[in-house]
Each structure stands twice: as structure tokens, then as C-alpha cells.
Design a protein around this motif. Structure first.
Motif, PDB file in Angstrom:
ATOM      1  N   LYS A  59       0.835  -1.206   0.000  1.00 34.32           N
ATOM      2  CA  LYS A  59       0.000   0.000   0.000  1.00 34.32           C
ATOM      3  C   LYS A  59       0.869   1.255   0.000  1.00 34.32           C
ATOM      4  O   LYS A  59       0.507   2.261  -0.612  1.00 34.32           O
ATOM      5  CB  LYS A  59      -0.947  -0.001   1.194  1.00 34.32           C
ATOM      6  N   GLN A  60       2.017   1.194   0.678  1.00 37.29           N
ATOM      7  CA  GLN A  60       2.946   2.329   0.651  1.00 37.29           C
ATOM      8  C   GLN A  60       3.464   2.555  -0.767  1.00 37.29           C
ATOM      9  O   GLN A  60       3.556   3.697  -1.227  1.00 37.29           O
ATOM     10  CB  GLN A  60       4.127   2.083   1.597  1.00 37.29           C
ATOM     11  N   LEU A  61       3.786   1.469  -1.480  1.00 34.46           N
ATOM     12  CA  LEU A  61       4.259   1.604  -2.852  1.00 34.46           C
ATOM     13  C   LEU A  61       3.143   2.139  -3.745  1.00 34.46           C
ATOM     14  O   LEU A  61       3.381   3.028  -4.573  1.00 34.46           O
ATOM     15  CB  LEU A  61       4.780   0.274  -3.399  1.00 34.46           C
ATOM     16  N   ALA A  62       1.933   1.652  -3.569  1.00 33.72           N
ATOM     17  CA  ALA A  62       0.804   2.164  -4.349  1.00 33.72           C
ATOM     18  C   ALA A  62       0.621   3.658  -4.088  1.00 33.72           C
ATOM     19  O   ALA A  62       0.390   4.433  -5.025  1.00 33.72           O
ATOM     20  CB  ALA A  62      -0.476   1.396  -4.015  1.00 33.72           C
TER      21      ALA A  62
ATOM     22  N   LEU B 195      -3.496  -0.243  -7.970  1.00 33.19           N
ATOM     23  CA  LEU B 195      -3.568   0.873  -8.926  1.00 33.19           C
ATOM     24  C   LEU B 195      -4.417   0.522 -10.143  1.00 33.19           C
ATOM     25  O   LEU B 195      -5.125   1.377 -10.676  1.00 33.19           O
ATOM     26  CB  LEU B 195      -2.160   1.297  -9.340  1.00 33.19           C
ATOM     27  N   ARG B 196      -4.368  -0.744 -10.582  1.00 25.64           N
ATOM     28  CA  ARG B 196      -5.259  -1.175 -11.673  1.00 25.64           C
ATOM     29  C   ARG B 196      -6.708  -1.078 -11.230  1.00 25.64           C
ATOM     30  O   ARG B 196      -7.574  -0.620 -11.974  1.00 25.64           O
ATOM     31  CB  ARG B 196      -4.947  -2.611 -12.083  1.00 25.64           C
ATOM     32  N   GLY B 197      -6.969  -1.522 -10.010  1.00 24.36           N
ATOM     33  CA  GLY B 197      -8.330  -1.466  -9.471  1.00 24.36           C
ATOM     34  C   GLY B 197      -8.859  -0.050  -9.361  1.00 24.36           C
ATOM     35  O   GLY B 197     -10.058   0.182  -9.460  1.00 24.36           O
ATOM     36  N   GLU B 198      -7.965   0.900  -9.154  1.00 27.64           N
ATOM     37  CA  GLU B 198      -8.358   2.308  -9.085  1.00 27.64           C
ATOM     38  C   GLU B 198      -8.457   2.935 -10.473  1.00 27.64           C
ATOM     39  O   GLU B 198      -8.852   4.093 -10.612  1.00 27.64           O
ATOM     40  CB  GLU B 198      -7.325   3.094  -8.256  1.00 27.64           C
ATOM     41  N   GLY B 199      -8.085   2.171 -11.496  1.00 27.08           N
ATOM     42  CA  GLY B 199      -8.145   2.682 -12.856  1.00 27.08           C
ATOM     43  C   GLY B 199      -7.021   3.634 -13.213  1.00 27.08           C
ATOM     44  O   GLY B 199      -7.104   4.350 -14.206  1.00 27.08           O
ATOM     45  N   LEU B 200      -5.947   3.650 -12.435  1.00 25.72           N
ATOM     46  CA  LEU B 200      -4.837   4.565 -12.703  1.00 25.72           C
ATOM     47  C   LEU B 200      -3.830   4.006 -13.690  1.00 25.72           C
ATOM     48  O   LEU B 200      -3.153   4.761 -14.388  1.00 25.72           O
ATOM     49  CB  LEU B 200      -4.116   4.932 -11.403  1.00 25.72           C
ATOM     50  N   ILE B 201      -3.702   2.682 -13.721  1.00 20.41           N
ATOM     51  CA  ILE B 201      -2.732   2.079 -14.631  1.00 20.41           C
ATOM     52  C   ILE B 201      -3.392   0.945 -15.409  1.00 20.41           C
ATOM     53  O   ILE B 201      -4.439   0.423 -15.008  1.00 20.41           O
ATOM     54  CB  ILE B 201      -1.483   1.544 -13.895  1.00 20.41           C
TER      55      ILE B 201
ATOM     56  N   ARG C  28      -2.640   5.017 -17.244  1.00 23.52           N
ATOM     57  CA  ARG C  28      -3.802   5.040 -18.135  1.00 23.52           C
ATOM     58  C   ARG C  28      -4.120   6.458 -18.543  1.00 23.52           C
ATOM     59  O   ARG C  28      -4.103   7.378 -17.726  1.00 23.52           O
ATOM     60  CB  ARG C  28      -5.013   4.426 -17.449  1.00 23.52           C
ATOM     61  N   ASP C  29      -4.411   6.621 -19.799  1.00 25.05           N
ATOM     62  CA  ASP C  29      -4.866   7.893 -20.344  1.00 25.05           C
ATOM     63  C   ASP C  29      -6.363   7.967 -20.078  1.00 25.05           C
ATOM     64  O   ASP C  29      -7.099   7.022 -20.377  1.00 25.05           O
ATOM     65  CB  ASP C  29      -4.578   7.934 -21.846  1.00 25.05           C
ATOM     66  N   ALA C  30      -6.821   9.062 -19.507  1.00 29.15           N
ATOM     67  CA  ALA C  30      -8.250   9.196 -19.176  1.00 29.15           C
ATOM     68  C   ALA C  30      -9.132   8.979 -20.394  1.00 29.15           C
ATOM     69  O   ALA C  30     -10.266   8.524 -20.275  1.00 29.15           O
ATOM     70  CB  ALA C  30      -8.518  10.564 -18.567  1.00 29.15           C
TER      71      ALA C  30
ATOM     72  N   PRO D 137     -14.768  -4.296 -19.193  1.00 33.39           N
ATOM     73  CA  PRO D 137     -13.782  -4.205 -18.110  1.00 33.39           C
ATOM     74  C   PRO D 137     -14.091  -3.008 -17.213  1.00 33.39           C
ATOM     75  O   PRO D 137     -14.251  -1.883 -17.689  1.00 33.39           O
ATOM     76  CB  PRO D 137     -12.454  -4.029 -18.836  1.00 33.39           C
ATOM     77  N   ALA D 138     -14.185  -3.236 -15.924  1.00 33.33           N
ATOM     78  CA  ALA D 138     -14.579  -2.180 -14.993  1.00 33.33           C
ATOM     79  C   ALA D 138     -13.568  -1.048 -14.921  1.00 33.33           C
ATOM     80  O   ALA D 138     -13.932   0.100 -14.699  1.00 33.33           O
ATOM     81  CB  ALA D 138     -14.816  -2.756 -13.599  1.00 33.33           C
ATOM     82  N   ASP D 139     -12.294  -1.351 -15.145  1.00 33.98           N
ATOM     83  CA  ASP D 139     -11.277  -0.312 -15.031  1.00 33.98           C
ATOM     84  C   ASP D 139     -11.167   0.553 -16.277  1.00 33.98           C
ATOM     85  O   ASP D 139     -10.396   1.489 -16.314  1.00 33.98           O
ATOM     86  CB  ASP D 139      -9.915  -0.917 -14.688  1.00 33.98           C
ATOM     87  N   GLN D 140     -11.965   0.234 -17.306  1.00 33.75           N
ATOM     88  CA  GLN D 140     -11.904   0.990 -18.546  1.00 33.75           C
ATOM     89  C   GLN D 140     -13.281   1.494 -18.968  1.00 33.75           C
ATOM     90  O   GLN D 140     -13.495   1.822 -20.129  1.00 33.75           O
ATOM     91  CB  GLN D 140     -11.329   0.117 -19.667  1.00 33.75           C
ATOM     92  N   THR D 141     -14.223   1.520 -18.033  1.00 38.61           N
ATOM     93  CA  THR D 141     -15.599   1.872 -18.359  1.00 38.61           C
ATOM     94  C   THR D 141     -16.128   2.932 -17.406  1.00 38.61           C
ATOM     95  O   THR D 141     -15.974   2.822 -16.195  1.00 38.61           O
ATOM     96  CB  THR D 141     -16.514   0.624 -18.286  1.00 38.61           C
TER      97      THR D 141
END
Length: 137
Positions: A13-16, A58-64, A74-76, A125-129
Motif C-alpha cells: 500500500k505504501q508503494l501504491a 492501482l489497476r483497481g483504481e483505474g490509474l494504470i 492510463r490515459d483518461a 472491463p470495470a477499469d476501462q468503463t
């Protein structure tokens, strides 16, 4: 920012947090590849598993986005906007292995199951929708 293995907060979590801050501050820009797992292991003296868990957060947050050749910011503009209307149902769940392969998403990414009133079902995909709720008039 350093990672403290003796802290109450888990190392992954610190790295995230650290990578998220770099993205938010513009140090890591949309489309830019993140350092390899081995680079984070060497830089912070943490395990590969901790790095993988941080990437999953970070994938789950949609950032990467993670693909075969590593992760990138990830590009918005990469998120698909889907409009739903009254009577449409929306459910999130983890995909089956064939669904994951069909959608080309990494392990740990949930999918959205959208079912329209006429019974048509879409898997996304939830992280891209991004879901937009249409007028209820």
C-alpha cells in the motif's frame, strides 16, 4: 518518499501511495510506462509480490493498465463511456478465465455486466468503463 517496512501500513500500500502520488504530480504521465517490477524491488528493497499487489491496487483504481510488456499510466481518454437508462441492470463481478482472455484484461480486474430491458447483455472491463445514467423521464 520512502517505504518503511516497519510501518503499520503494508508495504504494497505504501508503494501504491508512492506511485499514485507520482501520477497525480505529473511525474508519471498518461501513456508513460512504469518502471519494471524488478526496478521497484531494487529501488525499495521490497518483494516482487509486494510490487504486484501495489500494481493490482492501482489497476483497481483505474490509474494504470497492465499488458504483456508491463504497466503504464492510463490515459483518461481510454475509458469507454456507456450510457444506461431506466430498466438497465448493472452488476460488477470477477470474470471467468475465458471472459478475461476475451476482454484482454489482467487478473484482478472486475467486469461490469450490463443487461438492457430487452435482455441484451454486455461485458465490459470495470477499469476501462465509465457509466453514465441517462434521463429517467
Amino acid at each position: 518518499m520512502a517505504i518503511d517496512p516497519s510501518a503499520d501500513r503494508p508495504v504494497y500500500k505504501q508503494l501504491a501511495d508512492l506511485i499514485r502520488a507520482r501520477i497525480e504530480q505529473g511525474e508519471l504521465r498518461p501513456g508513460q510506462r512504469l518502471p519494471a517490477e524488478s526496478d521497484y524491488v531494487a529501488e525499495f528493497g521490497i518483494s516482487r509480490d509486494s510490487v504486484r499487489r501495489a500494481m493490482a491496487v492501482l489497476r483497481g483504481e483505474g490509474l494504470i493498465i497492465t499488458q504483456l510488456r508491463g504497466s503504464r499510466v492510463r490515459d483518461a481518454g481510454e475509458a469507454a463511456i456507456v450510457s444506461i437508462t431506466q430498466g438497465t441492470s448493472l452488476m460488477a463481478r470477477m470474470p471467468t478465465e475465458p471472459e478475461r482472455k476475451q476482454l484482454g484484461i489482467a487478473e484482478g480486474i472486475p467486469i461490469l455486466v450490463i443487461t438492457t430491458p430487452d435482455g441484451e447483455t454486455r461485458l465490459l472491463p470495470a477499469d476501462q468503463t465509465i457509466i453514465e445514467v441517462g434521463d429517467q423521464d
